[in-house]
Design an enzyme around this catalytic site. Structure first.
Site, PDB file in Angstrom:
ATOM      1  CB  CYS A  57      27.042 -47.421 -34.643  1.00  0.00           C
ATOM      2  SG  CYS A  57      26.235 -48.783 -35.569  1.00  0.00           S
ATOM      3  CB  CYS A 111      22.372 -46.724 -34.581  1.00  0.00           C
ATOM      4  SG  CYS A 111      23.709 -46.833 -33.634  1.00  0.00           S
ATOM      5  CG  ASP A 163     -21.638  -6.903 -41.743  1.00  0.00           C
ATOM      6  OD1 ASP A 163     -21.218  -8.029 -42.013  1.00  0.00           O
ATOM      7  OD2 ASP A 163     -22.680  -6.566 -42.275  1.00  0.00           O
TER       8      ASP A 163
HETATM    9 ZN   LIG Z   1      24.749 -48.893 -33.661  1.00  0.00          ZN
END
Ligand SMILES: [Zn+2]
Lengths: 223, 502
Positions: free
Chosen positions: B96, B99, B320
């Site tokens: 895609c 995305c 200490d």
């Molecule tokens: Zn997508």
């Protein structure tokens, strides 16, 4: 679980009474035991602490080294700018230098010893500067021959010098009201100032100083 | 019933009959309701099916989209938008352009192996496998997703394109769910099922980090540049949003799955039996100070039991290196980062025993317990108010007399003034502080009149060594000034630390 509830259901009242008597008796005993046990434990812990505190105490020397001897390395400068102007520089492991008058300082030879100290020498009063913060803001920068204060006897007065190049962190203000501390414990409560040199400056500075052994030898002291 | 079969990939025939589940039916109907020409546009641009739903639908993004395969979604979208059924095979496998495969459940793993999941539960199974490898024990988790900035930029470009082309349509104006939130919607339920855990904002987090391959990042920055130009064009009234702008072919992102457990805390009290062990690891110029540290002796035993990444040691105050910590012990906390498991009380007791029975007996522990995730503030508060009790071995320049013992013990709530000790003056501010010595007791030592054990209880922050030797008169009064002779401290032990008003 199931069997138990069934039994209780059979005769709940008796079961309850038995339960309660069963529980009460031993509980008290347990508590009593517990208190005893706790007291015993506390006693044991205290004994253990005592034995730990004492076990660590080894062979005790007749006279132990002082905090000054343990924590500082002693250096001296003699006849600094003038004869008999002898000063000590005690250097702590953290680099700070405590400045004061060496036992052979000429001022101690005057009758009555030192009677007065004046920090108002040079451009500014050394006791007025207030150093603040971890970065030691407002600290006066000192050179080794910078005047630190003036000590006076009945006869004369003497300029005491910083001996170390660095930042003047504090002067011993107590001396203003109690100058006799210089006579009684010049190497402790009678110290004059604390100076923080930069490591590189100190390395150079150190060459003009002598060690405790060299000082003893030079002054033919048997301290 | 036997006639009803699940629609297979690319099978668009008899859809209305083939929908087996309610969710299929809902998604199918949603597909039909979408604005058809924009669906067609987006599909042909290379926008994935779930992104199409995300960008075009006015309905809330539905987790049902997780269970329907990409190819089925595509066939439904094509049917609804009357788009020519392109060879579904190739269009579905294309990454895609918005995305970058995140909502297609496509990613490369750390070894660059491509993983493609048909549906959310497949994806969840893959993630679960990666989570299990980390070996955490948990019964709830929080999910975090991060995606490369290119995804956000591409999304902005596509939305701009849609707004330019379909500005009159109502759906264009509606708020769009982001890619990372959409992924959460899709995979949260499948993940809960496959991990067998609840999801909440718990102390355990699973982070899904998508990043681009390094050569792509460079390309992406160039396209960002181009897009900025396009954006300027757009703002100048030019609507020439060319479809060529989206021609770039992307590689799937690299997915890394990280688990992180919020720090857990253990409390206890420690003892320090050695005068050559520091409280915390103390290295100066590559050289260790002391033979060990309390921090390491305790933390080093707790960390492996938690299977954590690292630990921090916090103590209420310190002593200490040459001072022992005895008596009550000193309260401390151990903070363990990213622990895989929480040790039982039983195994904590075993750790305690192991430390206490170690051969050298440098350090001891008691009351070791697990205290959860947010108890750190508790100790801070108490720290300001604590009192401390010490036993100091003192030498004085003259023999100790009976009247000294009385005069020392008669000093109650004695106020002293302490200048910052010379030994710490190089790193602390030069100040004069008032401190209180609550009480003192002298314990004689057999066979020595110059030495005695001084038990004293003081306000926190009192410098004890300086109180004894006076620090060149800079602490006043001091043991020396009280007795009117030189006083030296040989050794010091802490015998009690009181927190708050306890
Ligand atoms: Zn997508």
């Amino acid at each position: 679980m199931e069997i138990q509830t069934a039994e209780v259901a059979n005769n709940p009242e008796t079961e309850d009474t038995i339960e309660s008597t069963k529980q009460n008796q031993p509980e008290e005993e347990v508590e009593h035991c517990y208190e005893q046990k706790q007291a015993l434990e506390e006693e044991e812990e205290e004994d253990e602490l005592r034995s730990m505190l004492l076990s660590d105490i080894g062979e005790l020397p007749l006279s132990p080294p002082s905090a000054t001897q343990v924590n500082f390395v002693s250096y001296f400068i003699t006849d600094f700018t003038k004869p008999g102007h002898d000063q000590y520089i005690y250097r702590h492991a953290n680099g700070l230098c405590v400045i004061g008058l060496a036992p052979t300082h000429v001022a101690f030879k005057d009758e009555g010893g030192i009677t007065n100290i004046d920090f108002n020498v040079g451009k500014s009063d050394r006791s007025v500067l207030k150093v603040s913060g971890k970065r030691k803001k407002n600290a006066m920068r000192s050179e080794s021959n910078t005047a630190l204060c003036k000590v006076s006897t009945a006869k004369d007065s003497y300029i005491v010098r910083c001996c170390v190049k660095g930042s003047l962190l504090e002067v011993n203000e107590r001396l203003i009201n109690q100058p006799q501390l210089l006579n009684s414990s010049a190497d402790r409560e009678g110290y004059i100032a604390i100076i923080m040199p930069r490591p590189a400056d100190w390395t150079k500075n150190k060459e003009s100083l002598i060690t405790l052994e060299e000082y003893k030898e030079k002054k033919e002291l048997s301290l | 019933m036997s006639d009803e079969t699940k629609p297979s990939a690319g099978d668009s025939s008899g859809l209305s009959n083939g929908l087996v589940s309610d969710s299929d039916r809902r998604v199918y109907q949603a597909a039909q309701s979408l604005h058809s020409s924009s669906v067609k546009d987006l599909l042909s641009l290379g926008v994935c099916e779930r992104c199409v739903f995300r960008l075009v639908s006015v309905e809330p993004f539905d987790s049902d989209l997780s269970s329907v395969s990409a190819s089925t979604l595509r066939s439904w979208l094509e049917e609804a938008s009357a788009a020519a059924a392109a060879s579904s095979e190739s269009s579905c496998s294309r990454v895609c352009i918005v995305c970058l495969g995140v909502l297609q459940f496509v990613f490369s793993d750390a070894k660059q192996t491509l993983a493609r999941s048909e549906c959310g539960s497949d994806y969840a199974a893959r993630v679960t496998e990666l989570v299990k490898r980390e070996g955490h024990e948990f019964d709830s988790f929080g999910l975090e997703v991060s995606v490369p900035s290119t995804v956000v930029e591409n999304e902005r470009a596509v939305l701009l394109y849609l707004k330019g082309k379909y500005e009159t349509e109502g759906w264009v104006q509606s708020e769009k769910i982001s890619v990372k939130d959409a992924l959460k919607v899709l995979v949260l339920d499948p993940l809960k099922a496959s991990l067998g855990a609840k999801s909440d904002s718990s102390s355990f987090h699973i982070r899904l980090t998508y990043s681009m391959t390094s050569d792509e990042v460079q390309d992406a920055s160039e396209t960002t540049h181009e897009r900025k130009k396009r954006k300027t064009d757009e703002e100048n009234g030019s609507t020439s949003m060319s479809e060529n702008s989206f021609e770039k072919v992307y590689e799937p992102c690299i997915l890394s799955v990280n688990c992180n457990k919020m720090p857990i805390f253990f409390s206890g009290r420690y003892f320090k039996y050695s005068r050559n062990v520091s409280q915390t690891r103390w290295i100066i110029d590559d050289e260790r100070m002391g033979e060990a540290s309390v921090e390491e002796l305790i933390g080093g035993n707790i960390l492996p039991a938690c299977l954590g990444d690292s630990y921090k040691f916090h103590a209420a105050g310190r002593e200490d290196i040459d001072v022992r910590m005895l008596g009550s012990g000193r309260p401390f906390l151990i903070e363990v980062q990213n622990s895989r498991k929480c040790p039982s009380q039983q195994s904590l007791m075993e750790i305690e025993e192991k430390i206490n029975n170690s051969e050298k007996k440098l350090v001891g522990v008691k009351d070791l317990k697990f205290i959860g995730s947010q108890c750190w503030a508790m100790m801070r508060e108490g720290e300001a108010e604590k009192q401390k009790q010490y036993a100091a071995l003192v030498w004085i320049a003259r023999p100790l007399e009976e009247k000294d013992i009385n005069s020392i013990s008669s000093l109650i709530e004695l106020k002293i003034l302490q200048k910052t000790p010379v030994r710490v003056l190089h790193r602390r501010s030069p100040l004069e502080r008032e401190r209180t010595i609550h009480w003192m007791k002298v314990e004689k030592i057999k066979g020595s009149s110059h030495y005695f054990l001084l038990h004293l209880c003081t306000q926190a922050g009192t410098y004890i060594k300086e109180f004894v030797h006076g620090d060149l008169g800079r602490t006043s009064p001091s043991m020396g000034s009280i007795l009117g002779c030189r006083a030296e401290i040989i050794q010091l032990d802490v015998t009690d630390v009181k927190m708050g008003d306890s």
